[in-house]
Scaffold this active site. Structure first.
Site, PDB file in Angstrom:
ATOM      1  N   GLY A 195       0.821  -1.208   0.000  1.00  0.00           N
ATOM      2  CA  GLY A 195       0.000   0.000   0.000  1.00  0.00           C
ATOM      3  C   GLY A 195       0.855   1.259   0.000  1.00  0.00           C
ATOM      4  CB  CYS A 196       0.248   4.655  -1.271  1.00  0.00           C
ATOM      5  SG  CYS A 196      -1.465   4.873  -0.799  1.00  0.00           S
ATOM      6  CE1 TYR A 197      -1.943   8.143   4.036  1.00  0.00           C
ATOM      7  CE2 TYR A 197      -3.634   6.593   3.358  1.00  0.00           C
ATOM      8  CZ  TYR A 197      -3.245   7.891   3.631  1.00  0.00           C
ATOM      9  OH  TYR A 197      -4.138   8.917   3.498  1.00  0.00           O
ATOM     10  CB  CYS A 205       5.098   6.423   2.875  1.00  0.00           C
ATOM     11  SG  CYS A 205       5.811   8.030   3.220  1.00  0.00           S
TER      12      CYS A 205
END
Lengths: 355, 355, 355, 355
Positions: B158-160, B163
């Site tokens: 996932g993007c979150y 990161c």
């Protein structure tokens, strides 16, 4: 804007910045106030409509330099001081010495710290007006209403710190949260950075992105330390990180706290709801709901929400306000209303403008 | 785009969303890849240039519905699956059963959790393709490069979580931070919310403001729990709050951590610098500097900064990436390069576009 | 970026502005070019990553001042000159005198006008390098490709004027529109205004609004007059109004024209389609469709649409490009490719980044 | 909001859209008005604070469906109708039949055209309430103040057309410009497109770009034709192109005109200044100055500027207003004030909010 002999005489010092123009926006609709003085050193001699074209339809005093003002003759009922750091100390000192009956609401950080040592530590020099530093009352109305009513000099609180205090201070007072585990992650609109022409504030540098600044050492922390320590009755030092978001207005603070033993997240919500039950400018959302900065835009409102973290005993408290209104000029007018004996909400009834 | 017999045959399933179009943007410039299949059920029969006019100058396959595809006949070397949750399980299962030689890089959350019980808990139902759930390799290249090289099915992270993991995982592995006191405050651009027509995603609802969502219970937490617990060798549960910012692209995570005994904030920075010294897509800034999301826009880069909190022993780590590139489609192409034996950076050399 | 003896040596003069950084973004991916010189007088001695953090992962020459450069010794194959007006004339004159084999692509307005009298009229002073003014070739590739191939000094066209010319010039050449009734209403993103720290370019001054500027007297008009008059074979003076929009990139020009007798709006569309049929960087949309600036963002493409006005015999032509790419640095690299004998599209194959 | 027996009873039909919420924002501060009815079919049964959280601190009627309202019993003094096209005709017809003493200010386009044939041509069907179409008064106060005072049904003008008419109509009436050579290039904020959940209105589709729409055939043209032809005393058909800009509020129209023989651009400016000399909500800037949309944001003001084109005899007139205030709900309250006998500016004194 016909002149009325019954209105109080108001000056705005530093009218070419955003807090200055926001004061003018609010005061133009205040039924008891008349703007009789506007200063802006670099724009002296110009009309306000040249500096802020939104005022084109209004008659306003021509901008003058501060040095040209005779404070005694001006006989202001109240001066709002929206000047840069340090300049402020000199101007306020001069004004209050020459016109001791004029009241002052200062929007800078210069009179917010009570402790001369704390001031010297954070700002790197002795305070230039220590007499008035002592006299100044910290102007967060919801916490110091009675003192403000009697004050001659009020230090209007910072935008970040107002937003954080309105959410955290009642919880510290209620001993509902652990003072050692508070993390405040704050996001501000660009008007919070002022109107100076700096490369890093250009549209193309700021839009379409996000960043933190002053990480670990922002000056607003001194103000938080002072007020949170007073509220908790012991030293409190929080983690605080300010960020800039690509929007004009608004501060939203996401605050991570741990409940003290025996307190639930619901208790935190109840404590805040109770604390603000009669406050006109702080609204606590139903339990579990969290606010959006856009829904207070242009108004003097603060919205606060409380939600459970999934970690037992931890809560996430989110508060939001318009940095130029409740975080600066609206708060200042609220202080003015108390200082001059008007109903507290006069001129501050604007409904938030969304979208 | 002349066809070349030597290029690998690539399909993009779900090409009408933003991760789909970003895959097409990247693949059009990938020297070894040829897009031979684009699906989009609701837009079947349309040209890609109708759905995304930026592709007007390019020749691309007409969009078709997934049901109309004969996986065996398509003989794809690799399919990117950019479909909604749940649909994905059925499609991947069907594809891998009928065309077992096709490799799959799935951009949904469906195959990210290894534990069937954790999946059922967070998603409220049994996994529909448990066999493939077991086979799937978690596709964060910097952590699982070797496994990905041999994988047939990769679950793109996932993007979150990408990161956050890129900043936190090396610190947990180095036992440099306390696993019980991690607060992750994340801000995402609007493309992270997809392309569905929802009122709360309209321009006028989103611009000029800021808000948190999913406070206390966002599904991405399951993925963080899994990966952080693996990294720490014990259960880890962090505080995580996602926010939406008025920008198209970018995730910036502000992460508050406490150093373990004997570790300094400088040690944290050193650990990250060492971990990523040879990584092409993760850049650790000099100590004390923190990144801005706009400076990685459009690129596959992650920037990470480490700064001291003023509280002794506490640090603020900030990481940022473009949610559509390193947070989704760029990461997926990086996985594809490994899975198909190309140099890892092929087609991902774009320099960030600022401003 | 390993050095390669076969690459051409390129200098970017004025690398701290947006056209400078955009040149660096494009050149970093150009397989035949090596950046060996970067100048920026006020930032001399700094690294490019300090001025533009997106370049942090790349090795680039340290910024130097122009005066410190020995042009002969530098032996550049080509210098891009992205300097302010007037400075340019001195620098280009100096450079070409000392290093006559170096080619120059100038992105300023200084060498765009052929006529010394027109220059003096619009800029209020004699040209400081009249010899080179005569030598300079106007660098709109789609109009002057052959001349550019042989040129030593190319004057890269303006962003507004490129956008307008690509739509209007073929129509004037075809005598399809009335030269006396052309209205060009242009909207530009903020990067078109450069990176100078000016109050009117601050985020809070620019976001959430729209305005025209230079109404009736913008300097770009001189360039339009010259090129449109050449195309029409007679004097042409259009109505042109530039506006600033709250976006980083993009110019969109809405152009109101009247067809000449016997010509239909469909004929206009056909004329443009034919003119650009083999052009890699100009795409004419199907009749009746009009373009959006966001769909060319970051690419070297121009999109042009033609639609009927409801008034018989009148048409609305809309063209759009990215002001920093096809409107400046991409156009400049396109010129470089021609001047140095590379395929015209080398390094310019970026697909537009939307969203 | 204590109830007062002296206040007029107001209903807002269609309160879940942006013109509806803007009416509520304005009416909450109108000292003579009390909101007693709010309808929103799809949100019936919900509180206004659920639909628009900015109203959280205010007590407002629960939303109901239109069909559930008994118009006679409701006994509204005035109903604002902010409903979609066509629905409106049925509702207004029903309301005025059952409660003939209630006045109606309709914000849709349904009653703006006087001519039944023109209506049928532009909308593709016969008008469903032709009786009321005849009765309706066109509600641009600055043009029809006296008729509006006596009207029972007022058709509030469109946002684009208000902006254009306020600039052009006085010039046509003064025969100062050529009716055959008017080009109106209009730019609107996104709130003008309403609150429907459509893909093309998502933040990521709209931000960072610009585009025209409805090129050559926008329905607002019917309204412009009617009013401009009345003003000129002959048929007038202008070129008009609407665009969407990445901002919430504001319309800015750049208008290209040719002076009639004997008239100078200065005469145009003088004509407009004279026409609006006593108007509270239209402000003509000094000659040569042009307005910015942000400087009227949130206010009921229109700013108009006049500048010389460089072509002799041609002028550029730029007008701007907030599409939700003077372009819709503010205009509607201005109409209400006239219809109910209040001073025209009551409740509309908001100063523009910039930044």
């Amino acid at each position: 804007m016909a002149k009325s002999p019954k209105k109080v005489k108001i000056g705005v010092l530093g009218a070419s910045g955003y807090t200055g123009s926001e004061l003018v926006r609010l005061l133009l609709r205040h039924p008891q106030a008349e703007i009789v003085l506007l200063t802006a050193d670099r724009r002296a001699g110009q009309e306000m409509r040249t500096v802020f074209p939104q005022f084109s339809p209004f008659e306003l005093p021509t901008l003058v330099s501060i040095d040209s003002v005779d404070w005694k003759k001006a006989a202001l009922d109240l001066a709002f001081c929206a000047l840069p750091h340090a300049t402020t100390q000199k101007v306020v000192s001069d004004l209050l010495t020459k016109a001791p009956k004029t009241k002052v609401c200062d929007l800078s950080a210069d009179f917010r710290l009570h402790d001369v040592a704390a001031y010297a530590k954070w700002y790197g020099h002795e305070h230039h007006a220590p007499k008035f530093q002592k006299e100044a009352v910290y102007g967060l109305v919801e916490m110091y209403r009675d003192k403000i009513r009697k004050a001659r000099l009020v230090a209007n609180p910072g935008c970040y710190t107002s937003c954080a205090q309105l959410a955290v201070t009642p919880l510290l007072k209620a001993k509902a949260i652990d003072p050692d585990e508070i993390v405040i992650d704050s996001k501000s609109g660009m008007t919070g950075a002022g109107r100076s022409a700096k490369e890093e504030m250009l549209f193309s540098e700021v839009s379409e992105g996000f960043h933190a600044y002053g990480v670990g050492h922002h000056r607003h922390m001194a103000e938080l330390d002072q007020e949170f320590s007073l509220a908790a009755g012991r030293d409190v030092m929080v983690s605080f990180t300010p960020h800039l978001m690509p929007a004009n207005r608004g501060i939203l603070s996401t605050i991570y706290v741990r409940c003290t033993k025996g307190k639930s997240v619901e208790d935190l919500h109840a404590a805040l709801s109770k604390f603000y039950v009669n406050e006109p400018f702080v609204h606590v959302l139903p339990f579990g709901q969290t606010p959006q900065s856009r829904h207070v835009r242009g108004s003097n409102m603060t919205f606060i929400g409380v939600a459970k973290d999934r970690q037992p005993g931890r809560a996430i408290v989110i508060s939001t306000l318009d940095n130029l209104v409740k975080g600066a000029s609206g708060q200042a007018v609220q202080n003015m209303n108390l200082m001059l004996g008007f109903p507290e909400t006069t001129g501050l009834e604007q409904v938030a403008m969304f979208p």
